[in-house]
Design a protein around this motif. Sequence first.
Motif, PDB file in Angstrom:
ATOM      1  N   PRO A  30       0.661  -1.384   0.113  1.00  9.15           N
ATOM      2  CA  PRO A  30       0.055  -0.011  -0.106  1.00  9.15           C
ATOM      3  C   PRO A  30       0.802   1.238  -0.025  1.00  9.15           C
ATOM      4  O   PRO A  30       0.450   2.416  -0.187  1.00  9.15           O
ATOM      5  CB  PRO A  30      -0.721  -0.039   1.402  1.00  9.15           C
ATOM      6  CG  PRO A  30      -0.040  -0.866   2.106  1.00  9.15           C
ATOM      7  CD  PRO A  30       0.652  -2.006   1.288  1.00  9.15           C
ATOM      8  N   GLY A  31       2.029   1.021  -0.035  1.00  5.65           N
ATOM      9  CA  GLY A  31       3.100   1.982   0.140  1.00  5.65           C
ATOM     10  C   GLY A  31       3.232   2.863   1.510  1.00  5.65           C
ATOM     11  O   GLY A  31       2.547   2.279   2.613  1.00  5.65           O
ATOM     12  N   TRP A  32       4.254   3.721   1.713  1.00  9.55           N
ATOM     13  CA  TRP A  32       4.438   4.138   3.290  1.00  9.55           C
ATOM     14  C   TRP A  32       3.148   4.814   3.591  1.00  9.55           C
ATOM     15  O   TRP A  32       2.637   5.825   2.872  1.00  9.55           O
ATOM     16  CB  TRP A  32       5.742   4.976   3.310  1.00  9.55           C
ATOM     17  CG  TRP A  32       7.102   4.291   2.986  1.00  9.55           C
ATOM     18  CD1 TRP A  32       7.748   4.409   1.870  1.00  9.55           C
ATOM     19  CD2 TRP A  32       7.449   3.264   3.701  1.00  9.55           C
ATOM     20  NE1 TRP A  32       8.965   3.675   1.951  1.00  9.55           N
ATOM     21  CE2 TRP A  32       8.641   2.877   2.998  1.00  9.55           C
ATOM     22  CE3 TRP A  32       7.325   2.295   4.729  1.00  9.55           C
ATOM     23  CZ2 TRP A  32       9.622   1.829   3.644  1.00  9.55           C
ATOM     24  CZ3 TRP A  32       7.929   1.586   5.271  1.00  9.55           C
ATOM     25  CH2 TRP A  32       9.108   0.995   4.836  1.00  9.55           C
ATOM     26  N   MET A  33       2.653   4.703   4.925  1.00 13.27           N
ATOM     27  CA  MET A  33       1.654   5.437   5.490  1.00 13.27           C
ATOM     28  C   MET A  33       1.708   6.060   6.787  1.00 13.27           C
ATOM     29  O   MET A  33       2.765   5.620   7.362  1.00 13.27           O
ATOM     30  CB  MET A  33       0.156   4.362   5.563  1.00 13.27           C
ATOM     31  CG  MET A  33      -0.114   3.527   4.208  1.00 13.27           C
ATOM     32  SD  MET A  33      -1.191   1.958   4.512  1.00 13.27           S
ATOM     33  CE  MET A  33       0.004   1.051   5.541  1.00 13.27           C
ATOM     34  N   THR A  34       0.714   6.693   7.242  1.00 13.99           N
ATOM     35  CA  THR A  34       0.639   7.506   8.492  1.00 13.99           C
ATOM     36  C   THR A  34       0.280   6.395   9.348  1.00 13.99           C
ATOM     37  O   THR A  34      -0.810   6.925  10.118  1.00 13.99           O
ATOM     38  CB  THR A  34       0.133   8.778   8.271  1.00 13.99           C
ATOM     39  OG1 THR A  34      -1.347   8.542   7.798  1.00 13.99           O
ATOM     40  CG2 THR A  34       0.808   9.717   7.524  1.00 13.99           C
ATOM     41  N   THR A  35       0.769   5.219   9.680  1.00 13.32           N
ATOM     42  CA  THR A  35       0.014   4.293  10.579  1.00 13.32           C
ATOM     43  C   THR A  35       1.474   3.736  11.389  1.00 13.32           C
ATOM     44  O   THR A  35       2.432   4.167  10.985  1.00 13.32           O
ATOM     45  CB  THR A  35      -0.258   3.002   9.814  1.00 13.32           C
ATOM     46  OG1 THR A  35       0.437   2.383   8.843  1.00 13.32           O
ATOM     47  CG2 THR A  35      -1.632   3.310   8.847  1.00 13.32           C
ATOM     48  N   GLN A  36       0.930   3.027  12.327  1.00  8.99           N
ATOM     49  CA  GLN A  36       2.208   2.321  13.183  1.00  8.99           C
ATOM     50  C   GLN A  36       3.038   1.737  12.596  1.00  8.99           C
ATOM     51  O   GLN A  36       4.218   1.655  12.921  1.00  8.99           O
ATOM     52  CB  GLN A  36       1.522   1.635  14.666  1.00  8.99           C
ATOM     53  CG  GLN A  36       2.345   1.240  15.406  1.00  8.99           C
ATOM     54  CD  GLN A  36       1.769   0.767  16.741  1.00  8.99           C
ATOM     55  OE1 GLN A  36       0.674   1.137  17.295  1.00  8.99           O
ATOM     56  NE2 GLN A  36       2.059  -0.690  16.990  1.00  8.99           N
ATOM     57  N   GLY A  37       2.580   0.761  11.532  1.00  6.05           N
ATOM     58  CA  GLY A  37       3.402  -0.093  10.939  1.00  6.05           C
ATOM     59  C   GLY A  37       4.787   0.689  10.121  1.00  6.05           C
ATOM     60  O   GLY A  37       5.562   0.141  10.086  1.00  6.05           O
ATOM     61  N   ALA A  82       5.639   3.744  10.817  1.00  7.10           N
ATOM     62  CA  ALA A  82       5.807   4.879  12.063  1.00  7.10           C
ATOM     63  C   ALA A  82       7.590   4.446  12.236  1.00  7.10           C
ATOM     64  O   ALA A  82       8.459   5.450  12.361  1.00  7.10           O
ATOM     65  CB  ALA A  82       5.302   5.107  13.211  1.00  7.10           C
ATOM     66  N   ILE A  83       7.739   3.159  12.230  1.00  5.78           N
ATOM     67  CA  ILE A  83       9.203   2.841  12.710  1.00  5.78           C
ATOM     68  C   ILE A  83      10.343   3.076  11.629  1.00  5.78           C
ATOM     69  O   ILE A  83      11.474   2.902  11.867  1.00  5.78           O
ATOM     70  CB  ILE A  83       9.388   1.149  13.295  1.00  5.78           C
ATOM     71  CG1 ILE A  83       8.841   0.425  11.938  1.00  5.78           C
ATOM     72  CG2 ILE A  83       8.331   1.115  14.364  1.00  5.78           C
ATOM     73  CD1 ILE A  83       9.040  -0.979  12.296  1.00  5.78           C
ATOM     74  N   TYR A  84       9.652   3.357  10.573  1.00  6.76           N
ATOM     75  CA  TYR A  84      10.790   3.552   9.211  1.00  6.76           C
ATOM     76  C   TYR A  84      10.739   5.118   9.128  1.00  6.76           C
ATOM     77  O   TYR A  84      11.694   5.546   8.287  1.00  6.76           O
ATOM     78  CB  TYR A  84      10.269   3.043   8.051  1.00  6.76           C
ATOM     79  CG  TYR A  84      10.173   1.352   8.037  1.00  6.76           C
ATOM     80  CD1 TYR A  84      11.343   0.546   7.961  1.00  6.76           C
ATOM     81  CD2 TYR A  84       8.834   0.608   8.519  1.00  6.76           C
ATOM     82  CE1 TYR A  84      11.441  -0.696   8.193  1.00  6.76           C
ATOM     83  CE2 TYR A  84       8.879  -0.577   8.611  1.00  6.76           C
ATOM     84  CZ  TYR A  84       9.891  -1.503   8.368  1.00  6.76           C
ATOM     85  OH  TYR A  84       9.944  -2.770   8.690  1.00  6.76           O
ATOM     86  N   ILE A  85      10.129   6.000   9.766  1.00 10.63           N
ATOM     87  CA  ILE A  85      10.281   7.147   9.299  1.00 10.63           C
ATOM     88  C   ILE A  85      11.282   7.906  10.017  1.00 10.63           C
ATOM     89  O   ILE A  85      11.659   7.831  11.249  1.00 10.63           O
ATOM     90  CB  ILE A  85       8.947   8.014  10.063  1.00 10.63           C
ATOM     91  CG1 ILE A  85       7.447   7.507   9.463  1.00 10.63           C
ATOM     92  CG2 ILE A  85       8.840   9.763   9.760  1.00 10.63           C
ATOM     93  CD1 ILE A  85       6.331   8.156   9.939  1.00 10.63           C
TER      94      ILE A  85
END
Length: 284
Positions: free
Chosen positions: A224-231, A233-236
């Motif tokens: 789904p691409g990078w998202m503003t979700t917890q999944g 978040a660790i990669y931001i």
Amino acid sequence: MGRKVAVVTGANRGLGLELVKQLCSEFDGDVILTSRMTDKGLAALEGLKLQGLQPRFHELDITQAASIRMFEDFIKSEYGGIDILINNAAVTYKKNEIVPIFRQAQLSIETDFKGTVNVCRILLPHMRPHGRVVILTNGYIGKRKELGEKLQKELDIEKADLYKLITLSDEYMKAVKFGNHKSYGWPDSPSLTAKILLSALARVLTRELTGDVRRNILINACCPGWMTTQGSAIYIGEDGTCQGVKPKAVEEAAKDVVWLATLPPGTKSPNGQLVRYREVIPFE
């Protein structure tokens, strides 16, 4: 034939919850919100009902065969088959959360990969003609190039079967236990390893359906691409991006997943592919 039904695993929050919300509007049938935790699943259900939506809830712990079998019985009794199955349930960690690598590996492999495998094994026989199966993964990190050269040769998705994928996951766990997984060519991240196996799973399952009398069942892996979700978040990073890519709102990301899950009858492609933003991307 019973009423049409779409199933989303791990749907009490984040992307899974948004998928249920959008399917309630886009899909002509019942939508089942599933969650390992009944209280959180029911709370999510009530939130959607306050928005005028009418999904149903059923408990489903994809790490427990008995739970999947109970859900299978529910599907057979209530609907007689499945039209859409979105495999979204996965382990997520909070940023800077400290979890020993062996425990991370256990959770990622047993939930993300083997849990999804078992859901597909048990529910695929109940997919109706023109059924759609979507396996959520990460197409940025879940690629074969992340493996060592020897493992890349072993993970030949044009030849590998389900047994091979499971064997590789067991070999990975054994290597992590002894602390030598990197020397065997495995990534340092257990989540990344699980995503690689999930990306391959769609092609393997598609090939195993070759010759099936049911027509036009499509199985795809979806990033789904990078998202503003917890999944995500660790990669931001400090610049607010994930590997240079700005995360999308979960509502936008979910639209592409729903598109893939609702491809009209007779559609032949994509099938057995890794898809992001409605386009096939290479697994290599």
